[in-house]
Write an enzyme that holds these catalytic residues in place. Structure first.
Site, PDB file in Angstrom:
ATOM      1  N   ASN A 245      36.029  37.993  46.671  1.00 39.06           N
ATOM      2  CA  ASN A 245      37.473  37.878  46.870  1.00 39.06           C
ATOM      3  C   ASN A 245      38.018  39.132  47.561  1.00 39.06           C
ATOM      4  O   ASN A 245      38.926  39.805  47.059  1.00 39.06           O
ATOM      5  CB  ASN A 245      38.185  37.635  45.542  1.00 39.06           C
ATOM      6  CG  ASN A 245      39.485  36.885  45.717  1.00 39.06           C
ATOM      7  OD1 ASN A 245      39.932  36.626  46.842  1.00 39.06           O
ATOM      8  ND2 ASN A 245      40.127  36.544  44.607  1.00 39.06           N
ATOM      9  N   HIS A 276      46.575  36.060  38.628  1.00 42.70           N
ATOM     10  CA  HIS A 276      45.724  34.884  38.456  1.00 42.70           C
ATOM     11  C   HIS A 276      46.395  33.825  37.586  1.00 42.70           C
ATOM     12  O   HIS A 276      46.155  32.622  37.788  1.00 42.70           O
ATOM     13  CB  HIS A 276      44.382  35.280  37.835  1.00 42.70           C
ATOM     14  CG  HIS A 276      43.384  35.764  38.826  1.00 42.70           C
ATOM     15  ND1 HIS A 276      43.289  37.089  39.201  1.00 42.70           N
ATOM     16  CD2 HIS A 276      42.437  35.109  39.558  1.00 42.70           C
ATOM     17  CE1 HIS A 276      42.321  37.224  40.109  1.00 42.70           C
ATOM     18  NE2 HIS A 276      41.793  36.041  40.336  1.00 42.70           N
TER      19      HIS A 276
END
EC number: 2.3.1.-
Length: 422
Positions: A245, A276
Site C-alpha cells: 500500500n 481504515h
C-alpha cells in the site's frame, strides 16, 4: 486552513464509516461507498497541505519532498473536481499527487529528458510517446492469477480457522504457526488484484509513466501501490511495509509523520487505523504494529551488522529474518481480518500474546537510539515506510528521467525522485 480541512474530511469519513459498520454491515467487510471516500479523503487532505506548503509557507521551511509537491497557485474548480473525481481512480485509487495528475492532464508527462552526468540533455527517447500496452498486459495477467488464487485457494484456508477450538486444542505450535502464515498469505491476493487492476486502469489511460532507465526501457510504476515479490520475500518489517500500500504510506508520511509535533510514529499508526475504519480489529492491528515496528527496528539496528560480513552467514540471517518477518506480519494482521474484539483477543490469548511480550522484551534489551526530530541523523527513528535506502535513491536519481514541470530541469530531477523514493 489545511488542518481544518484535514479534520473535517477525516471526520466526515469517520461518520460514514460508523454508519456503514453499525447500521448496514457490522461484522463483515464489504466494498461500498466508504472505499471511494477513503481515496477522496486522501486526495482532499493531500492537496490541502500541498496548497498550504506552496502558498503559505516559506520555501526554506519545507522538506525536499514538500518543496517538490507544493502547489503554488489555487486550483480552479474544474481542476479540483477533476483531480478528486476522475474516473481512473475514483473506485480504488491509487492516490497520486496533484502536480503529477495535472502534468498528465496537460500532456506534459511524456516530455521527458534523460539527464547525463555532464549536465547535458539527451533527447534520444523523445521521438515517440511511450506505449503502456506491455505494462497493462503484465498487470492484467497478475490480476487474473491473483483472482484465480483467491477464488480457488483462499476459500479453503480461512483465517477464522486459526481460532477454531478443535484446531487450537489438537494442533501443535509449529502446525498452528504454519497455518497462520499460509492463511494470511492466501488472504493477500484480493488486495493484489484490486491494487494492480487500479494501476493498470491508470496506465491504460496513459497515467503512471515514471520515465526511462538508462537503456531506454519505460517504467509505468509512478503510482503503483505494491511490489509483490518484495512483499512475499521481505526479510524485515520495514521491507514489507515499504512495499505494501505504497501510496497510502506516502500519504501518511506527508500529512502526519512530517507534521507531527510529538510521537510521530504512534500518531501515524493511529491515523492509519482511523482512516481504515472503525472496526476494533483495525486499532488492535495498528497498535500491535507500533510494537512490532519499534522492536524490528531495534533488532536491525543493534545486531544486523554482525551477520553481513560473510555471504554464507548473511544467507542464513536472511532466511531466519524472512521466517521471523512473515510470522510477525501474520500475527499482527489477524485482527485486521477478523475485525471484532472477541475473536481477535481469542487468537492473541491462544498464542499467549507471545510476540507482544517478545517485542516489549526486545525494546527493554535493545533501546532505540533517540535523536532530535528533524535532524539529518533522524534516519533510525523514521517510520519504516517513510524512506528508501539512500543508495537506491541516489542510483535511481541518475537512472530515470523526470517530468518537465514549471521547475528548472535540474531542480525537477532532484525533487521528483526525493518525492518518489522517500
Amino acid at each position: 486552513l489545511s488542518r481544518y480541512c484535514f479534520v473535517f474530511a477525516l471526520g466526515y469519513l469517520t461518520v460514514c464509516q460508523i454508519t456503514r459498520v453499525y447500521i448496514f454491515d457490522y461484522g463483515q467487510y464489504s466494498a461500498d461507498f466508504s472505499g471511494p471516500m477513503m481515496i477522496i479523503t486522501q486526495k482532499i487532505t493531500s492537496l490541502a497541505f500541498e496548497i498550504h506548503d506552496g502558498m503559505f509557507r516559506k520555501n526554506e521551511d519545507l522538506t525536499p519532498s514538500q518543496r517538490c509537491l507544493a502547489v503554488r497557485r489555487m486550483p480552479s474548480l474544474l481542476e479540483y473536481l477533476s483531480y478528486n473525481c476522475n474516473f481512473m481512480g475514483i473506485l480504488a485509487g491509487p492516490l497520486c499527487s496533484y502536480k503529477d495528475y495535472i502534468t498528465f492532464i496537460e500532456g506534459r508527462s511524456y516530455q521527458l529528458q534523460q539527464s547525463e552526468a555532464n549536465g547535458k540533455e539527451d533527447t534520444k527517447y523523445e521521438q515517440t510517446d511511450p506505449s503502456p500496452n506491455i505494462a497493462v498486459a503484465q498487470k492484467l495477467l497478475i490480476c487474473g492469477l491473483s483472482l484465480l488464487f483467491h477464488m480457488t485457494i483462499t476459500k479453503t484456508l480461512p483465517v477464522e480457522y486459526n481460532i477454531d477450538d478443535n484446531f487450537r486444542a489438537t494442533a501443535s505450535w509449529p502446525v498452528r504457526f504454519f497455518y497462520l502464515y499460509v492463511s494470511l498469505m492466501a488472504a493477500r491476493p484480493k488486495y493484489y488484484f484490486a491494487w494492480t487492476l487500479a494501476d493498470a486502469i491508470n496506465n491504460a489511460a496513459g497515467f503512471g509513466f515514471r520515465g526511462y532507465d538508462k537503456n531506454g526501457v519505460t517504467h509505468w510504476d509512478l503510482i503503483s501501490n505494491l511490489r509483490i515479490q518484495q512483499i512475499e520475500f521481505s526479510t524485515s518489517f520495514k521491507m514489507f511495509l515499504d512495499n505494501w500500500n505504497i501510496q497510502t504510506a506516502l500519504w501518511l508520511k506527508r500529512v502526519c509523520y512530517e507534521r507531527a509535533t510529538f510521537s510521530p510514529t504512534i500518531q501515524t499508526f493511529i491515523l492509519s487505523a482511523i482512516w481504515h475504519g472503525v472496526y476494533p480489529g483495525y486499532y488492535l492491528t495498528f497498535l500491535t504494529g507500533v510494537l512490532m515496528t519499534l522492536a524490528a527496528r531495534a533488532i536491525r539496528n543493534n545486531i544486523r551488522h554482525y551477520f553481513i560480513e560473510s555471504p554464507a552467514v548473511k544467507l542464513c540471517y536472511d532466511i531466519v529474518t524472512w521466517m521471523a518477518t512473515q510470522a510477525a506480519i501474520s500475527y499482527t494482521v489477524v485482527p485486521f481480518v477478523l475485525l471484532s474484539v472477541k475473536p481477535s483477543f481469542t487468537f492473541y490469548s491462544s498464542c499467549y500474546f507471545c510476540l507482544h511480550i517478545a517485542s516489549i522484551l526486545v525494546l527493554l534489551v535493545f533501546p532505540l537510539k533517540r535523536t532530535q526530530k528533524g535532524s539529518k541523523k533522524n534516519e533510525s527513528v523514521q517510520p519504516v515506510w517513510s524512506r528508501k535506502l539512500e543508495e537506491e535513491r541516489l542510483l535511481q536519481k541518475n537512472n530515470y528521467s523526470t517530468t518537465n514541470n514549471r521547475f528548472s530541469q535540474k531542480e525537477e530531477v532532484t525533487c521528483r525522485y526525493q518525492a518518489l523514493k522517500q
